[in-house]
Write a protein that holds these residues in place. Structure first.
Motif, PDB file in Angstrom:
ATOM      1  N   THR A   1       0.839  -1.190   0.000  1.00  0.00           N
ATOM      2  CA  THR A   1       0.000   0.000   0.000  1.00  0.00           C
ATOM      3  C   THR A   1       0.874   1.240   0.000  1.00  0.00           C
ATOM      4  N   GLY A   3       0.648   5.290   0.481  1.00  0.00           N
ATOM      5  CA  GLY A   3      -0.165   6.397   0.954  1.00  0.00           C
ATOM      6  C   GLY A   3       0.353   7.695   0.382  1.00  0.00           C
ATOM      7  N   ARG A 151      -7.952  -3.665   4.754  1.00  0.00           N
ATOM      8  CA  ARG A 151      -6.669  -4.365   4.919  1.00  0.00           C
ATOM      9  C   ARG A 151      -6.755  -5.787   4.380  1.00  0.00           C
ATOM     10  N   LEU A 154      -7.689  -5.819   0.378  1.00  0.00           N
ATOM     11  CA  LEU A 154      -6.628  -5.394  -0.535  1.00  0.00           C
ATOM     12  C   LEU A 154      -5.408  -6.314  -0.508  1.00  0.00           C
ATOM     13  N   THR A 158      -2.266  -4.146  -5.309  1.00  0.00           N
ATOM     14  CA  THR A 158      -1.584  -2.872  -5.140  1.00  0.00           C
ATOM     15  C   THR A 158      -2.638  -1.841  -4.779  1.00  0.00           C
ATOM     16  N   ALA A 159      -2.414  -1.125  -3.702  1.00  0.00           N
ATOM     17  CA  ALA A 159      -3.359  -0.091  -3.274  1.00  0.00           C
ATOM     18  C   ALA A 159      -2.629   1.238  -3.154  1.00  0.00           C
ATOM     19  N   ILE A 161      -3.559   5.015  -1.832  1.00  0.00           N
ATOM     20  CA  ILE A 161      -4.582   5.755  -1.101  1.00  0.00           C
ATOM     21  C   ILE A 161      -4.100   7.176  -0.871  1.00  0.00           C
ATOM     22  N   ILE A 169      -3.965   6.887   5.854  1.00  0.00           N
ATOM     23  CA  ILE A 169      -2.747   6.411   5.188  1.00  0.00           C
ATOM     24  C   ILE A 169      -1.653   5.966   6.158  1.00  0.00           C
ATOM     25  N   ALA A 172       0.056   2.571   5.691  1.00  0.00           N
ATOM     26  CA  ALA A 172       0.612   2.245   4.371  1.00  0.00           C
ATOM     27  C   ALA A 172       2.061   1.782   4.521  1.00  0.00           C
ATOM     28  N   ASN A 173       2.506   0.931   3.580  1.00  0.00           N
ATOM     29  CA  ASN A 173       3.893   0.471   3.581  1.00  0.00           C
ATOM     30  C   ASN A 173       4.866   1.611   3.319  1.00  0.00           C
TER      31      ASN A 173
END
Length: 200
Positions: A1, A3, A151, A154, A158-159, A161, A169, A172-173
């Motif tokens: 993810t 953000g 969570r 998805l 691939t997300a 946001i 966010i 997010a990774n």
């Protein structure tokens, strides 16, 4: 993810629109899995993307038709409505899933429209999900419930946001912080708090 966060006018929407080619870059390239998006047939590219804008477009059809648009599977629409915290709302309407929407979903609140647009995008089970400040009209309690469900929904996708709310966010990774069309900071939530810059 991934953000993306920034104040209104910082370029979040402009950046997101480059991925499904709602706009094209004037310099540089946008790559998906290492492939320039301009080299992919537009229909193929967009088939793989579920794009949820801040102002979702709804049709003058039943709620079920709106949520199942793009998929022939009503079960996917119901699953997506659960993720978007919309299932109970729909079942509370006198017409339930057969409730007819007025033009542009006029008989729904802003938050209900956003949740319907989110559910429609998820029901197609796309490989890439792009959320452009698409929970801005939802109260914080409902937003938290949606983010929790997202969570799981998805996983394996691939997300991307974008939001002006940190809560949307923070998990997010990787996070990009935009200001006046530029990336001014990037990192994880904890990393960005540690440096005490614009994100902090």
């Amino acid at each position: 993810t991934l953000g993306i966060v920034g104040a209104t006018g910082s370029g979040k929407t402009s950046l997101l629109e480059l991925i499904p080619r709602l706009a094209d870059v004037t310099a540089g390239r946008v790559l998906v899995d290492g492939v320039d998006v301009r080299r992919l047939p537009l229909a193929v590219l967009r088939q793989e993307i579920g794009f949820v804008p801040q102002e979702g477009l709804l049709f003058s059809e039943t709620l079920e038709s709106n949520l199942a648009y793009g998929t022939a599977n009503a079960a996917d629409a119901q699953w997506a409505a659960e993720v978007a915290q919309l299932k109970e709302t729909i079942e509370g309407f006198p017409g339930g899933w057969n409730t007819m929407l007025g033009e542009r979903g006029i008989n729904l609140s802003g938050g209900q429209k956003q949740r319907a647009a989110l559910a429609r995008a998820l029901a197609r089970r796309p490989h890439v999900v792009i959320l452009d400040d698409s929970l801005s009209a939802v109260d914080t309690h409902t937003e938290a419930a949606i983010l929790k469900e997202l969570r799981g929904a998805l996983a394996g996708r691939t997300a991307i946001i974008a939001s002006h709310r940190i809560s949307a966010i923070r998990d997010a990774n990787w996070i990009l912080v935009l200001d006046e069309g530029r990336v001014v900071e990037q990192g994880t939530h904890d990393d960005l708090l540690r440096v005490k810059g614009r994100y902090w």
